[in-house]
Design a protein around this motif. Structure first.
Motif, PDB file in Angstrom:
ATOM      1  N   ALA A 493       7.266  -5.959 -10.640  1.00 49.50           N
ATOM      2  CA  ALA A 493       6.148  -8.084 -10.080  1.00 49.50           C
ATOM      3  C   ALA A 493       6.915  -8.866 -10.335  1.00 49.50           C
ATOM      4  O   ALA A 493       7.704  -8.995 -11.034  1.00 49.50           O
ATOM      5  N   PHE A 494       6.435  -9.518 -10.031  1.00 47.71           N
ATOM      6  CA  PHE A 494       6.747 -11.246  -9.884  1.00 47.71           C
ATOM      7  C   PHE A 494       6.349 -12.259 -11.042  1.00 47.71           C
ATOM      8  O   PHE A 494       7.156 -12.708 -11.520  1.00 47.71           O
ATOM      9  N   GLU A 495       5.454 -12.099 -10.658  1.00 43.64           N
ATOM     10  CA  GLU A 495       4.422 -12.865 -12.315  1.00 43.64           C
ATOM     11  C   GLU A 495       3.294 -11.897 -13.088  1.00 43.64           C
ATOM     12  O   GLU A 495       2.734 -10.842 -12.673  1.00 43.64           O
ATOM     13  N   ALA A 496       2.522 -12.707 -14.301  1.00 50.14           N
ATOM     14  CA  ALA A 496       2.121 -11.879 -14.991  1.00 50.14           C
ATOM     15  C   ALA A 496       0.542 -11.951 -14.510  1.00 50.14           C
ATOM     16  O   ALA A 496       0.282 -12.755 -14.118  1.00 50.14           O
ATOM     17  N   GLY A 497      -0.213 -11.260 -14.419  1.00 45.63           N
ATOM     18  CA  GLY A 497      -1.663 -11.084 -14.604  1.00 45.63           C
ATOM     19  C   GLY A 497      -2.388  -9.764 -13.990  1.00 45.63           C
ATOM     20  O   GLY A 497      -1.942  -8.879 -14.110  1.00 45.63           O
ATOM     21  N   ASP A 498      -3.369  -9.412 -13.043  1.00 44.45           N
ATOM     22  CA  ASP A 498      -3.701  -8.693 -12.922  1.00 44.45           C
ATOM     23  C   ASP A 498      -3.625  -8.433 -11.556  1.00 44.45           C
ATOM     24  O   ASP A 498      -4.054  -9.103 -10.645  1.00 44.45           O
ATOM     25  N   ALA A 499      -3.278  -7.304 -11.027  1.00 40.96           N
ATOM     26  CA  ALA A 499      -3.215  -6.583  -9.310  1.00 40.96           C
ATOM     27  C   ALA A 499      -4.242  -6.779  -8.700  1.00 40.96           C
ATOM     28  O   ALA A 499      -5.402  -6.106  -9.199  1.00 40.96           O
ATOM     29  N   ILE A 500      -4.078  -7.524  -7.844  1.00 39.80           N
ATOM     30  CA  ILE A 500      -4.876  -7.383  -6.978  1.00 39.80           C
ATOM     31  C   ILE A 500      -5.108  -6.568  -5.389  1.00 39.80           C
ATOM     32  O   ILE A 500      -3.947  -6.459  -4.948  1.00 39.80           O
ATOM     33  N   THR A 501      -6.699  -6.377  -4.880  1.00 42.87           N
ATOM     34  CA  THR A 501      -6.097  -5.579  -3.388  1.00 42.87           C
ATOM     35  C   THR A 501      -5.169  -6.738  -2.688  1.00 42.87           C
ATOM     36  O   THR A 501      -4.644  -5.335  -1.798  1.00 42.87           O
ATOM     37  N   TYR A 502      -5.203  -7.985  -1.649  1.00 48.66           N
ATOM     38  CA  TYR A 502      -4.895  -8.661  -0.906  1.00 48.66           C
ATOM     39  C   TYR A 502      -3.253  -7.936  -1.649  1.00 48.66           C
ATOM     40  O   TYR A 502      -2.345  -7.858  -0.746  1.00 48.66           O
ATOM     41  N   GLY A 503      -2.661  -8.985  -2.433  1.00 50.48           N
ATOM     42  CA  GLY A 503      -1.379  -7.864  -3.088  1.00 50.48           C
ATOM     43  C   GLY A 503      -1.213  -6.574  -3.148  1.00 50.48           C
ATOM     44  O   GLY A 503       0.030  -7.342  -2.335  1.00 50.48           O
ATOM     45  N   LEU A 504      -1.375  -6.286  -3.320  1.00 50.20           N
ATOM     46  CA  LEU A 504      -1.164  -4.403  -2.998  1.00 50.20           C
ATOM     47  C   LEU A 504      -0.949  -4.029  -1.694  1.00 50.20           C
ATOM     48  O   LEU A 504      -0.102  -3.605  -1.376  1.00 50.20           O
ATOM     49  N   PHE A 505      -2.403  -4.852  -1.052  1.00 50.34           N
ATOM     50  CA  PHE A 505      -2.095  -4.212   0.797  1.00 50.34           C
ATOM     51  C   PHE A 505      -1.333  -4.337   0.846  1.00 50.34           C
ATOM     52  O   PHE A 505      -0.353  -4.013   2.180  1.00 50.34           O
ATOM     53  N   ASN A 506      -0.097  -6.211   1.415  1.00 52.12           N
ATOM     54  CA  ASN A 506       1.343  -6.312   1.483  1.00 52.12           C
ATOM     55  C   ASN A 506       2.385  -5.462   0.840  1.00 52.12           C
ATOM     56  O   ASN A 506       3.261  -5.351   1.379  1.00 52.12           O
ATOM     57  N   ALA A 507       2.036  -5.224  -0.040  1.00 55.29           N
ATOM     58  CA  ALA A 507       3.005  -4.635  -0.883  1.00 55.29           C
ATOM     59  C   ALA A 507       3.098  -3.466  -0.503  1.00 55.29           C
ATOM     60  O   ALA A 507       4.222  -2.971  -0.177  1.00 55.29           O
ATOM     61  N   GLN A 508       1.840  -2.945  -0.037  1.00 56.95           N
ATOM     62  CA  GLN A 508       2.446  -1.429  -0.434  1.00 56.95           C
ATOM     63  C   GLN A 508       2.820  -0.843   1.318  1.00 56.95           C
ATOM     64  O   GLN A 508       3.727   0.153   1.397  1.00 56.95           O
ATOM     65  N   GLU A 509       3.666  -1.891   1.785  1.00 56.03           N
ATOM     66  CA  GLU A 509       4.488  -1.924   3.277  1.00 56.03           C
ATOM     67  C   GLU A 509       5.447  -1.661   3.034  1.00 56.03           C
ATOM     68  O   GLU A 509       6.724  -0.801   3.280  1.00 56.03           O
TER      69      GLU A 509
END
Length: 608
Positions: A493-509
């Motif tokens: 993870a690059f920064e602190a916060g709550d994981a969001i679907t949009y960010g995770l969707f791009n990360a899962q690739e």
């Protein structure tokens, strides 16, 4: 003099061959429980983790009465990691029941525990258990056990051991396979006839060797051992000596004395030779200490407990989310808890390091340490641990030595090639390969202990969950060279916060994710496994930029692959040398040791 009204036995076997279930039946049929009493299965496995995993971790004492003879029974663990427990309780008994599965036959741990019993010249009763299994092959298993006894150089008397057939689950034992199953009487009779009564001199000075330590919040340490000579009574003045520490000689007083009856400890005022007793009131009593009469302080010889082979660092949790979920979080809490564990676990070592925030904890194997971690987590502790490392030694010539394991693997033929290749990469040496003709192969490897760290999960994946892997400590051997542990990098993870679907969707690739939407993350936390070898930093807290044009496809729901939720063991296997596992009562988070990306890159450059 012999004490004919007592028999002392230990039940030994490979893991999962039915020791604890067998003790259950002996307790039930000897009338320990009332007829209408509700009794849990595997009543001797009293710890939560013992119940959940179906394994015995600590040896337990119990006693039953059969035809006016008191039979003291010790139920021992089957896992190699808890071998320290088995080695020392055998000093309290006059014979052993070796339990062998009627289908699996003799397994590596069977050999380990049997060798210890034969070295102490204990008579053996072989109990072939689970004969009710449809695929049971009791007659072949008898041959396997006899071969094993010959391999271990058993004496003629030991080779002439009685065989009993049993189904502990259904509650019966037989002397011949053709007999009609009734109850456990044949096993009780065999114990009384084949196991010698304890011997000793009742007129000599008292000698009690402490073989196990129990711990109780109210009375502190409780020493458990057998009265070898003389007698012991409450308020007796004694001297505590130790075979391995000849200078030690300490005056003590017996404040309470117990004997075992069923599952309870019963107060007694005096005990004679052959009795297994529990003694409280001596604060610093240890395993291997001998309690003697002051006029004849003579310690009983006692083998050293096997040394630990792997170590981990336990650290105070210093992540950005520290202190939010745990009840005990400071270094003082951590230190007190680890040193308290030494009260009961003799195979464990705890050392302080240069900093007060970190402790080096050494044990007999990954399972040994993971059980301690799981217990602490349930008690409300919050801390971090590093990757398990093996403990090296050097010989007289200065050569580096490392702990070696003998691994026995049973797999279907189609997976054997893959397993051989993987263990070859981890410096394993194939010693034997036997096919049993029914589609499965047994492989025997000699492999460095560090080659097995992090392998079990991969092994189950490679064999589709059908493989069986058993290991046993072989001793120290020459260093085999470097091993590449993990081929894939981490997603960070690059920064602190709550994981969001949009960010995770791009990360899962990029790879497999360990977290789902809504979970709290911080910079430097590992959120998944990369498909490639390097580490990648990703922003999973990123929201989608809003525009005022609506496209028909963008509003469709983003489909996320379910995250891979790792268990404690899988996390311990996954973490790399530059990572830590943050453990709280509610969460397991993998993180980099250095959270700041710039400092992390600089440290990696210096390391190279």
């Amino acid at each position: 003099m012999k004490r004919e009204d007592i028999r002392n036995i230990a039940i030994i076997a490979h893991v999962d061959h039915g020791k604890t279930t067998l003790v259950d039946e002996l307790l039930k049929q000897s009338g320990v429980f009332r007829a209408n009493q509700a009794v849990a299965e595997r009543v001797m496995d009293s710890g939560d983790i013992e119940r959940e995993r179906g394994i015995t971790i600590l040896s337990k004492n119990t006693a039953v009465t059969y035809k006016d003879i008191k039979i003291n029974i010790i139920d021992t663990p089957g896992h190699a990691d808890f071998g320290g427990e088995v080695e020392r309780v055998l000093k309290m008994v006059n014979g052993v029941i070796l339990v062998v599965d009627a289908f699996e036959g003799s397994m590596p741990q069977t050999k380990f525990v049997l060798r210890k019993a034969l070295e102490l010249e204990l008579p053996v009763i072989v109990c072939i258990n689970k004969i009710d299994r449809p695929e049971a092959r009791p007659t072949e298993v008898i041959d396997e056990v006899l071969e094993l006894l010959m391999d271990l150089d058993a004496s003629d008397a030991q080779l002439d051991c009685p065989f009993v057939f049993a189904s502990a689950r259904d509650g019966y034992a037989l002397l011949n396979l053709e007999d009609e199953p009734k109850d456990m009487t044949p096993l009780f009779d065999t114990i009384v006839n084949a196991i010698p009564a304890p011997e000793g001199d009742p007129e000599a000075g008292t000698q009690v060797l402490i073989s196990t330590i129990d711990y109780n919040e109210y009375v502190g340490r409780i020493g458990v051992g057998k009265v070898d000579n003389g007698s012991i009574r409450v308020n007796q003045e004694m001297v505590m000596v130790n075979h391995h520490a000849p200078d030690q000689c300490k005056k003590v007083k017996i404040s309470k004395l117990y004997e075992f009856d069923g599952l309870n400890k019963v107060d007694v005022t005096e005990s004679g030779i052959g009795s297994i007793v529990a003694i409280s009131g001596i604060a610093d009593i240890h395993i291997g200490d001998t309690l003697c009469s002051p006029d004849q302080p003579k310690p009983i010889p006692f083998q050293k407990i096997s040394e630990p082979t792997i170590a981990m660092h336990f650290l105070v949790n210093d992540s950005p989310l520290a202190g939010k979920e745990g009840k005990y979080v400071t270094s003082r809490h951590l230190r007190d808890r680890l040193f308290r564990e030494l009260n009961t676990d003799v195979s464990l070592r705890v050392e302080e390091t240069e900093t007060t925030e970190c402790f080096k904890v050494s044990g007999r194997g990954e399972l040994h340490l993971s059980v301690l971690i799981e217990n602490m987590r349930r008690e409300g502790y919050e801390f971090a641990v590093s990757k398990a490392e093996v403990l090296y030694r050097t010989d007289e010539k200065g050569h580096k030595l490392e702990p070696m394991e003998r691994a026995y693997i049973d797999v279907d033929d189609e997976y054997s090639g893959n397993v051989i290749q993987k263990l070859g990469e981890r410096k394993g040496e194939l010693l034997n390969m036997n096919s049993n003709g029914s589609g499965s192969t047994r492989l025997e490897f000699l492999i460095p202990a560090r080659g097995l760290i992090g392998y079990r999960g991969e092994f189950l994946t490679d064999t589709k969950g059908t493989g069986v892997l058993n290991t046993i400590f072989e001793g120290y051997g020459p260093y085999k060279g470097d091993i590449q542990y993990r081929k894939q990098g981490s997603l960070i993870a690059f920064e602190a916060g709550d994981a969001i679907t949009y960010g995770l969707f791009n990360a899962q690739e990029r790879g497999a994710l360990f977290i789902g939407p809504g979970e709290k993350v911080y910079a430097g936390m590992v959120i998944g496994q990369n498909g490639k070898t390097e580490d990648i930093e990703l922003n999973v807290c990123k929201t989608k930029k809003l525009t005022n044009t609506r496209s028909s496809s963008a509003d469709e729901a983003l489909k996320l692959t379910p995250p891979r939720v790792l268990s404690l063991e899988q996390c311990l296997e996954f973490i790399d040398t530059d990572e830590l596992l943050e453990i709280t009562p509610k969460s397991l988070r993998i993180r980099k040791k250095i959270l700041d990306p710039t400092l992390r890159k600089r440290a990696a450059m210096n390391h190279k």
